[in-house]
Write a protein that holds these residues in place. Sequence first.
Motif, PDB file in Angstrom:
ATOM      1  N   ALA A  18       0.902  -1.165   0.017  1.00 30.19           N
ATOM      2  CA  ALA A  18       0.039  -0.048   0.097  1.00 30.19           C
ATOM      3  C   ALA A  18       0.960   1.445   0.035  1.00 30.19           C
ATOM      4  CB  ALA A  18      -0.946   0.118   1.329  1.00 30.19           C
ATOM      5  N   ALA A  19       1.910   1.226   0.931  1.00 30.82           N
ATOM      6  CA  ALA A  19       2.809   2.439   1.020  1.00 30.82           C
ATOM      7  C   ALA A  19       3.397   2.657  -0.536  1.00 30.82           C
ATOM      8  CB  ALA A  19       3.877   2.209   2.027  1.00 30.82           C
ATOM      9  N   ALA A  20       3.963   1.296  -1.056  1.00 30.37           N
ATOM     10  CA  ALA A  20       4.772   1.639  -2.202  1.00 30.37           C
ATOM     11  C   ALA A  20       3.762   2.104  -3.237  1.00 30.37           C
ATOM     12  CB  ALA A  20       5.292   0.330  -2.549  1.00 30.37           C
ATOM     13  N   LEU A  21       2.509   1.542  -3.479  1.00 31.18           N
ATOM     14  CA  LEU A  21       1.743   2.109  -4.324  1.00 31.18           C
ATOM     15  C   LEU A  21       1.434   3.433  -4.239  1.00 31.18           C
ATOM     16  CD1 LEU A  21      -1.596  -0.041  -5.493  1.00 31.18           C
ATOM     17  CD2 LEU A  21      -1.628   2.499  -4.878  1.00 31.18           C
ATOM     18  N   VAL A  22       1.007   4.131  -3.180  1.00 32.53           N
ATOM     19  CA  VAL A  22       0.841   5.299  -3.083  1.00 32.53           C
ATOM     20  C   VAL A  22       2.143   6.185  -3.559  1.00 32.53           C
ATOM     21  CG1 VAL A  22       0.647   7.309  -1.375  1.00 32.53           C
ATOM     22  CG2 VAL A  22      -0.757   5.234  -0.988  1.00 32.53           C
ATOM     23  N   ALA A  23       3.305   5.854  -3.198  1.00 31.91           N
ATOM     24  CA  ALA A  23       4.325   6.420  -3.784  1.00 31.91           C
ATOM     25  C   ALA A  23       4.693   6.461  -5.234  1.00 31.91           C
ATOM     26  CB  ALA A  23       5.674   5.902  -3.131  1.00 31.91           C
ATOM     27  N   ARG A  24       4.309   5.273  -5.712  1.00 31.02           N
ATOM     28  CA  ARG A  24       4.586   5.115  -7.247  1.00 31.02           C
ATOM     29  C   ARG A  24       3.509   6.003  -7.951  1.00 31.02           C
ATOM     30  NH1 ARG A  24       5.421   5.780 -11.431  1.00 31.02           N
ATOM     31  NH2 ARG A  24       5.673   4.302 -13.239  1.00 31.02           N
ATOM     32  N   LEU A  25       1.960   6.056  -7.317  1.00 28.06           N
ATOM     33  CA  LEU A  25       1.118   6.851  -8.278  1.00 28.06           C
ATOM     34  C   LEU A  25       1.461   8.378  -8.141  1.00 28.06           C
ATOM     35  CD1 LEU A  25      -2.302   5.057  -7.306  1.00 28.06           C
ATOM     36  CD2 LEU A  25      -0.672   4.674  -9.216  1.00 28.06           C
ATOM     37  N   ALA A  26       1.680   8.819  -6.806  1.00 27.94           N
ATOM     38  CA  ALA A  26       2.456   9.919  -6.622  1.00 27.94           C
ATOM     39  C   ALA A  26       3.651  10.449  -7.692  1.00 27.94           C
ATOM     40  CB  ALA A  26       2.835  10.330  -5.050  1.00 27.94           C
ATOM     41  N   ALA A  27       4.554   9.536  -7.912  1.00 30.98           N
ATOM     42  CA  ALA A  27       5.604   9.722  -8.760  1.00 30.98           C
ATOM     43  C   ALA A  27       5.082   9.942 -10.025  1.00 30.98           C
ATOM     44  CB  ALA A  27       6.368   8.823  -8.437  1.00 30.98           C
ATOM     45  N   ALA A  28       4.119   9.155 -10.528  1.00 29.11           N
ATOM     46  CA  ALA A  28       3.499   9.281 -11.917  1.00 29.11           C
ATOM     47  C   ALA A  28       2.936  10.676 -12.127  1.00 29.11           C
ATOM     48  CB  ALA A  28       2.652   8.004 -12.078  1.00 29.11           C
ATOM     49  N   GLN A  29       2.272  11.103 -10.871  1.00 28.34           N
ATOM     50  CA  GLN A  29       1.237  12.224 -11.210  1.00 28.34           C
ATOM     51  C   GLN A  29       2.343  13.596 -11.107  1.00 28.34           C
ATOM     52  OE1 GLN A  29      -1.560  12.310  -7.854  1.00 28.34           O
ATOM     53  NE2 GLN A  29      -2.962  11.357  -9.352  1.00 28.34           N
ATOM     54  N   ALA A  30       3.529  13.526 -10.526  1.00 29.48           N
ATOM     55  CA  ALA A  30       4.641  14.262 -10.515  1.00 29.48           C
ATOM     56  C   ALA A  30       5.058  14.618 -11.941  1.00 29.48           C
ATOM     57  CB  ALA A  30       5.576  14.083  -9.642  1.00 29.48           C
ATOM     58  N   VAL A  31       5.056  13.335 -12.682  1.00 25.37           N
ATOM     59  CA  VAL A  31       5.794  13.499 -14.079  1.00 25.37           C
ATOM     60  C   VAL A  31       4.634  13.867 -15.049  1.00 25.37           C
ATOM     61  CG1 VAL A  31       6.800  12.240 -15.976  1.00 25.37           C
ATOM     62  CG2 VAL A  31       7.468  11.947 -13.548  1.00 25.37           C
ATOM     63  N   HIS A  32       3.504  13.198 -15.017  1.00 23.59           N
ATOM     64  CA  HIS A  32       2.469  13.107 -16.119  1.00 23.59           C
ATOM     65  C   HIS A  32       1.081  14.142 -15.764  1.00 23.59           C
ATOM     66  CE1 HIS A  32       4.593  10.101 -17.806  1.00 23.59           C
ATOM     67  NE2 HIS A  32       4.713   9.367 -17.040  1.00 23.59           N
ATOM     68  N   GLY A  33       1.145  14.336 -14.299  1.00 21.85           N
ATOM     69  CA  GLY A  33      -0.244  14.992 -13.817  1.00 21.85           C
ATOM     70  C   GLY A  33      -1.271  14.044 -13.523  1.00 21.85           C
ATOM     71  N   ALA A  68      -7.421  12.391 -10.187  1.00 20.36           N
ATOM     72  CA  ALA A  68      -6.586  12.086 -11.214  1.00 20.36           C
ATOM     73  C   ALA A  68      -5.970  10.667 -11.592  1.00 20.36           C
ATOM     74  CB  ALA A  68      -5.261  13.267 -11.241  1.00 20.36           C
ATOM     75  N   VAL A  69      -6.585  10.111 -11.014  1.00 17.35           N
ATOM     76  CA  VAL A  69      -6.245   8.372 -11.237  1.00 17.35           C
ATOM     77  C   VAL A  69      -7.261   7.598 -11.892  1.00 17.35           C
ATOM     78  CG1 VAL A  69      -5.636   6.425  -9.922  1.00 17.35           C
ATOM     79  CG2 VAL A  69      -4.922   8.448  -8.890  1.00 17.35           C
ATOM     80  N   ASP A  70      -6.713   7.103 -13.083  1.00 17.42           N
ATOM     81  CA  ASP A  70      -7.422   6.263 -13.936  1.00 17.42           C
ATOM     82  C   ASP A  70      -7.336   4.905 -13.363  1.00 17.42           C
ATOM     83  OD1 ASP A  70      -8.931   7.483 -16.144  1.00 17.42           O
ATOM     84  OD2 ASP A  70      -6.820   8.656 -16.176  1.00 17.42           O
ATOM     85  N   VAL A  71      -8.529   4.277 -12.991  1.00 23.44           N
ATOM     86  CA  VAL A  71      -8.568   2.813 -12.541  1.00 23.44           C
ATOM     87  C   VAL A  71      -9.099   1.745 -13.694  1.00 23.44           C
ATOM     88  CG1 VAL A  71      -9.255   1.367 -10.951  1.00 23.44           C
ATOM     89  CG2 VAL A  71      -8.773   3.652  -9.962  1.00 23.44           C
ATOM     90  N   TRP A  72      -8.203   0.780 -13.906  1.00 23.38           N
ATOM     91  CA  TRP A  72      -8.698  -0.130 -14.658  1.00 23.38           C
ATOM     92  C   TRP A  72      -8.762  -1.598 -13.906  1.00 23.38           C
ATOM     93  CZ3 TRP A  72     -10.000   1.457 -19.727  1.00 23.38           C
ATOM     94  CH2 TRP A  72      -9.640   2.582 -20.115  1.00 23.38           C
ATOM     95  N   TRP A  73      -9.099  -2.769 -14.671  1.00 18.14           N
ATOM     96  CA  TRP A  73      -9.046  -3.846 -14.090  1.00 18.14           C
ATOM     97  C   TRP A  73      -8.496  -5.016 -14.758  1.00 18.14           C
ATOM     98  CZ3 TRP A  73     -12.594  -0.742 -11.911  1.00 18.14           C
ATOM     99  CH2 TRP A  73     -12.704  -0.582 -10.826  1.00 18.14           C
ATOM    100  N   GLY A  74      -7.510  -6.034 -14.151  1.00 21.17           N
ATOM    101  CA  GLY A  74      -7.039  -6.863 -15.025  1.00 21.17           C
ATOM    102  C   GLY A  74      -7.924  -8.034 -15.496  1.00 21.17           C
ATOM    103  N   ASP A  75      -8.769  -8.190 -14.579  1.00 20.41           N
ATOM    104  CA  ASP A  75      -9.907  -9.115 -14.977  1.00 20.41           C
ATOM    105  C   ASP A  75     -11.128  -8.997 -14.232  1.00 20.41           C
ATOM    106  OD1 ASP A  75      -8.883 -10.365 -12.718  1.00 20.41           O
ATOM    107  OD2 ASP A  75      -9.446 -12.556 -13.016  1.00 20.41           O
ATOM    108  N   GLU A  76     -12.313  -9.710 -14.553  1.00 19.95           N
ATOM    109  CA  GLU A  76     -13.503  -9.400 -13.976  1.00 19.95           C
ATOM    110  C   GLU A  76     -14.480 -10.635 -14.270  1.00 19.95           C
ATOM    111  OE1 GLU A  76     -15.325  -8.697 -11.315  1.00 19.95           O
ATOM    112  OE2 GLU A  76     -15.261  -6.713 -11.627  1.00 19.95           O
ATOM    113  N   ARG A  77     -15.080 -10.865 -13.082  1.00 16.37           N
ATOM    114  CA  ARG A  77     -16.087 -12.144 -13.343  1.00 16.37           C
ATOM    115  C   ARG A  77     -17.293 -11.596 -14.123  1.00 16.37           C
ATOM    116  NH1 ARG A  77     -14.217 -13.258  -7.792  1.00 16.37           N
ATOM    117  NH2 ARG A  77     -12.253 -14.116  -7.921  1.00 16.37           N
TER     118      ARG A  77
END
Length: 252
Positions: A18-33, A68-77
């Motif tokens: 969870a902590a790593a995910l927050v950091a990764r998304l924050a970093a992406a937003q810093a670069v791409h918005g 400003a986060v787009d959410v997709w899924w890898g699979d779904e029932r």
Amino acid sequence: MPDVVVEPDADRLARAVAAALVARLAAAQAVHGTASVVLTGGGIGTAVLERVADLVREPARERVDWTAVDVWWGDERFVPADDDQRNELGARRALLDPAGVPAERVHAMPASDAGLTEPEDAAEWYAGQLAAAAPEGASLPRIDLLLLGMGPEGHVASIFPGTPAVSDERTVLAVRDCPKPPPTRVSLGFAALNAAEEVWLLVSGSAKAPAVAQALAGDATPDELPAAGVRGRRATRWLLDAEAAGQLPREA
């Protein structure tokens, strides 16, 4: 070579991811918005989202703008929209609703009662959604982070060993007669999974230790072990608890 991170137990694993995910998304937003993430279901996947929701409520060094986060899924029932088996419902309850992710940024795979009666139609529709969000001439948008669980037999998303999905070259595909219930699903194919900038495989429990060891040994084919066929464009990380890592060589 993939990175391998081992945490003492499933709870510690969920908190670390969870902590790593927050950091990764924050970093992406810093670069791409903006940032984009592909979610997974399952016990550890949902636990991670619950821990992320905890971080949303607390002061943190890295902050994510969830509008400003787009959410997709890898699979779904492929079941009705109100069926608790849907990964979408679990993700909405655990994180998306508490974090206030706007509806237009939540790209859910169609339910079986959403007007598309066949999973093939649902897969084609979702492929169209991905293409519509992609740069001109591309079939997929930028995916900053893709989360995957893994089954004891090595399946990822809804790609199971020895099934047609392993060799299907489409970005999104229908899966029928799935070995694990429910039998009808929609899944990203390898073409989409391997387009992500980073792929994180989240695995917990001793039942999955043999498949983890086989995948990381590097001698399994995707047909034998689909998890062995997944890799991010920039990074691939195996995030394990001690039980899932129980059959790895000590140096791993």
